[in-house]
Design an enzyme around this catalytic site. Structure first.
Site, PDB file in Angstrom:
ATOM      1  N   HIS A 265      74.797 -69.031  55.289  1.00  0.00           N
ATOM      2  CA  HIS A 265      73.682 -68.170  54.870  1.00  0.00           C
ATOM      3  C   HIS A 265      72.894 -68.840  53.735  1.00  0.00           C
ATOM      4  CE1 HIS A 265      71.820 -64.142  54.015  1.00  0.00           C
ATOM      5  NE2 HIS A 265      71.730 -64.661  52.815  1.00  0.00           N
ATOM      6  N   GLU A 266      73.596 -69.244  52.694  1.00  0.00           N
ATOM      7  CA  GLU A 266      72.903 -69.855  51.550  1.00  0.00           C
ATOM      8  C   GLU A 266      72.250 -71.172  51.948  1.00  0.00           C
ATOM      9  OE1 GLU A 266      72.376 -67.923  49.250  1.00  0.00           O
ATOM     10  OE2 GLU A 266      73.967 -66.470  49.656  1.00  0.00           O
ATOM     11  N   HIS A 269      68.889 -70.547  53.392  1.00  0.00           N
ATOM     12  CA  HIS A 269      67.899 -70.456  52.309  1.00  0.00           C
ATOM     13  C   HIS A 269      67.580 -71.856  51.758  1.00  0.00           C
ATOM     14  CE1 HIS A 269      67.663 -66.113  51.838  1.00  0.00           C
ATOM     15  NE2 HIS A 269      68.958 -65.966  51.618  1.00  0.00           N
ATOM     16  N   GLU A 300      64.718 -64.634  53.936  1.00  0.00           N
ATOM     17  CA  GLU A 300      65.916 -64.061  54.536  1.00  0.00           C
ATOM     18  C   GLU A 300      66.003 -64.395  56.026  1.00  0.00           C
ATOM     19  OE1 GLU A 300      68.038 -62.780  52.542  1.00  0.00           O
ATOM     20  OE2 GLU A 300      69.470 -61.714  53.820  1.00  0.00           O
TER      21      GLU A 300
END
Lengths: 510, 510
Positions: A265-266, A269, A300
């Site tokens: 997820h990070e 980003h 997101e």
């Protein structure tokens, strides 16, 4: 002063303010990852000083003159430069419109609310937090009014996070989406026994977890010469500067999934932040002004695309189940790609948003959107939030919290002044699915590439379609340019239907 | 404006400038320890922006008015506040006296010189570096002239590092010291066989080195809740802010000493930085202005005291030889405290200052002081430095370098504009020995405590005698207050005579 000279002054001041923002971002990163405990008071002072200086330098009235000079001679600039001037002008106007005492009052109120929220959550004590939320709501409405949204305060709040988005537009998206989720959830929970996630719920050595997750992030194309990965108690990504994008992670000793999906997820980003500078932002002045994230929803969309659509897909596990088995032979050598894939797509009705699966997640957001809109509009009193929350949870998810700590006090967002923030999570999910459909169409062998572990092909497509544009377009314009259609919930619904139908071996309504 | 109101303004501006300095220090620390490679250009820009803002905020002419208002009403302030105003006024006058173009020219010249020096050192090519040193000398003389030292340029350079120190005073100290070192060295090298350091020259596991050194630093009383320890290619200590003092270290795979003495040295600096805030700097306004290091010499006295006087003493090894044996049983279980102690006090004539032992170290500094003074005074041409250097090395140490890379090009200091910096190393050694004699007198059981591993007793004495005063006094005043006598080379000579007499089992001249 010629328009070009005014533009040069703008660029100089923009670079100075950008450097102050970078220094602030480094101080904040350090605070979460490295800073010794006793430095807290000094760090708060440093952050306040930099924020004050940044505001002072950016709201300098001369910027208004330079902006006016550029806007009056827009024919002298190319498209990219004009877009950059437009974005800078927008930021400058918003910054100068807000009176300093309102900004300071808001900062103080948020700081007090955060402290009160931590205690109130621990003690499940809504009345202890309520006066803080009351005050933040009042400040948020005043802020929206100053920014020209007196009649539509929720739109004013949204404008901070998702420029151009409106409450009405969001309500429409949620109205399309929500009624289609509940029936899917109902069918799946009846077949809960078809997914068994025990293979991931075992003890996993932390160093091996770290090595495995790092390998996945490397396959995604995250450049560790232009970034790094550390630990923190809450994972985050921060784009400090060009060439300096930092991710953090944490580990669960007895479950492989939090560390893996957290860092993917990070890294999603992080790829966006690295990609913002891919289009030569250092070389072209217009690009330098545009090399910032378009919106929270777009940000997101990148993290959720990688975390959910890619890393919970069967092709991904065809590539990475054997890799996981190398790192964890005792736990996973006998577990195949399909079993891994099912195990990471387990659906459950649950109380806590951040632990929710892909299918129920947006129902959690819908609860917050409902409550928040009613609060901002004055239709709901702060004292009545727990009842409204619990009713919405029961209605949308079919569960009611046992107390407010696991209910309306669970999230930090309101306490940090983030009214209007929640819907961007759902926008991110919708944009992600829409981008993914387009990527699959334009890259016909994408699933095969992923099944070979070649994830960079998707990064490169996202870089060209999304990242390199920075904030040149609104989120809505960007999605339409990249996918050929305005933002919609349809691709996301199609994705959920296909994925969870396959995982659970059921036919889901569309 | 009342004097008290002016003082409040000064404190506010001082806090702002201090916060900018802290942010700068963190950016610099991060650059050496954490920063990804591709962030270099952005980091340079951030550092330049903060430096420019800091200068602009600090040289604001209103500070001059506030300072004047405070100075005109000095009766309204207590002693500590008066001292704080005096120090702030001094810094402000120096900052405002220097014209911006001179500062910028100097920064650019240093940046170019550093790059040229790295290459010149690698190729032992003095002529490639010479024009840069020429330019830096010219700038240094101009700088000294602007600051009111036109007739005594070397004093002007010293004033940056050791306020109040003069070339004449230093020359006197060196004249007392140097003639007494050479005879000691001559005797000891005749008995070189009496010390055998092979026990430390073995492979040592890096994690065990880290753990052992960390244990020593903890015993010294370095507070890791108010600081941290990381790795970097060159060890350093940086006092970022109150509660935030950071040390770095490196390791040699086949020698235990560099990591141990390196971190003890930096921790000595670190205890000083932590101690600057010990006297309630956050509570009393005068103390806040004074919570900075007194001088480079005083700073160095703290690192050298711990590194040399304490950590190379027999009592220290009585405490820590058994600890070292725990961490390195294969290498050190059979080695006693005495053998360790001798091994860390090996004396050798050598070419490289940073590797020199305690006895010959100041001869290296004397070489640089001689050459530097002659250069600044114009008695020595830049082209003639190698010959002068080699002659001084031969005369003082009895060795001549084979090339300029291991001779006059070995140190970074001139390239970074640090003319006048070297003598502070020797001042540090002298102050350290003088403070140590006093500590021993005032704490009669100090050796016993150290032999028990109780090092904190010395930290506390230093905190009360040196650290807590910050920059309230000049270095010379501070030493006189702490020891009852002005700075002198006698205690240091006594220390060397006793230590190396004992280590080598010889009688040394005093």
């Amino acid at each position: 002063m010629t328009p070009r000279a005014a533009f040069a002054e703008l660029l100089r001041r923009h670079a100075e303010v950008r450097d102050l923002s970078s220094a602030t971002a480094l101080l904040a990163w350090d605070q979460e990852t490295m800073m010794p405990r006793k430095a807290a008071a000094a760090r708060a002072s440093q952050l306040a000083t930099l924020a004050g200086l940044r505001h002072e330098r950016f709201t300098d009235p001369r910027l208004g003159d330079w902006i006016a000079a550029c806007e009056a001679a827009s024919g002298e600039f190319d498209d990219e430069e004009r877009a950059g001037i437009r974005e800078l002008a927008r930021d400058w106007r918003r910054a100068t419109q807000l009176p300093r005492d309102l900004v300071e009052e808001q900062a103080a109120a948020e700081s007090a609310a955060l402290e009160a929220w931590r205690e109130a959550r621990a003690r499940s004590d809504w009345p202890a937090f309520a006066p803080h939320l009351e005050r933040l709501l009042d400040l948020a409405r005043r802020r929206a009014a100053v920014l020209g949204f007196a009649d539509r305060p929720y739109d004013g709040l949204l404008d901070d996070y998702e420029r151009g988005a409106t409450e009405a537009g969001l309500a429409q998206l949620f109205d399309q989406l929500v009624p289609r989720l509940a029936p899917m959830v109902a069918i799946i929970v009846e077949h809960a026994g078809r997914v068994d996630s025990r293979c991931f719920r075992q003890p996993f050595d932390e160093r091996a977890q770290e090595a495995f997750a790092t390998r996945v992030v490397a396959a995604m194309g995250f450049d560790t010469d232009a970034g790094r990965i550390d630990r923190s108690s809450h994972p985050f990504c921060t784009g400090i500067a060009r060439g300096d994008v930092r991710l953090t992670r944490r580990f669960a000793a007895d479950d492989l999934r939090p560390a893996l999906f957290g860092i993917v997820h990070e890294a999603g980003h992080g790829l966006y932040e690295q990609g913002l500078h891919a289009a030569g932002a250092a070389e072209r002045p217009g690009a330098a002004l545009l090399a910032e994230a378009c919106s929270l929803g777009v940000h997101e969309s990148q993290s959720r695309l990688w975390e959910n659509i890619v890393a919970r897909s069967l092709p991904f596990w065809q590539a990475f189940a054997p890799v996981a088995a190398e790192y964890f032979p005792a736990q996973l050598a006998a577990v195949g790609a399909e079993e891994c894939w099912r195990a990471v797509n387990e659906v459950q009705r649950s109380l806590i948003r951040v632990e929710a699966d892909e299918l129920t997640y947006n129902l959690h957001v819908a609860v917050r959107f409902d409550v928040e809109r009613a609060l901002v509009a004055g239709r709901l009193a702060v004292a009545d939030v727990p009842a409204a929350w619990n009713a919405a949870m029961q209605r949308l998810i079919g569960l009611a919290p046992g107390n407010d700590g696991e209910g309306c006090l669970q999230d930090i967002h309101w306490a940090m002044g983030g009214l209007g923030y929640f819907p961007t999570y759902t926008l991110g999910n919708l944009y992600a699915a829409q981008l993914w459909e387009t990527a699959q169409r334009e890259l016909p062998r994408l699933d095969e590439a992923i099944a070979q572990g070649e994830l960079v092909v998707l990064r490169d497509w996202l870089r060209a379609s999304v990242h390199c544009h920075g904030r040149r377009f609104t989120a809505s314009e960007l999605i339409e340019r990249a996918t050929g259609a305005p933002p919609s919930s349809e691709p996301f619904v199609r994705h959920l239907r296909a994925r969870f139908g396959a995982v659970y071996g059921v036919t889901l309504p569309g």
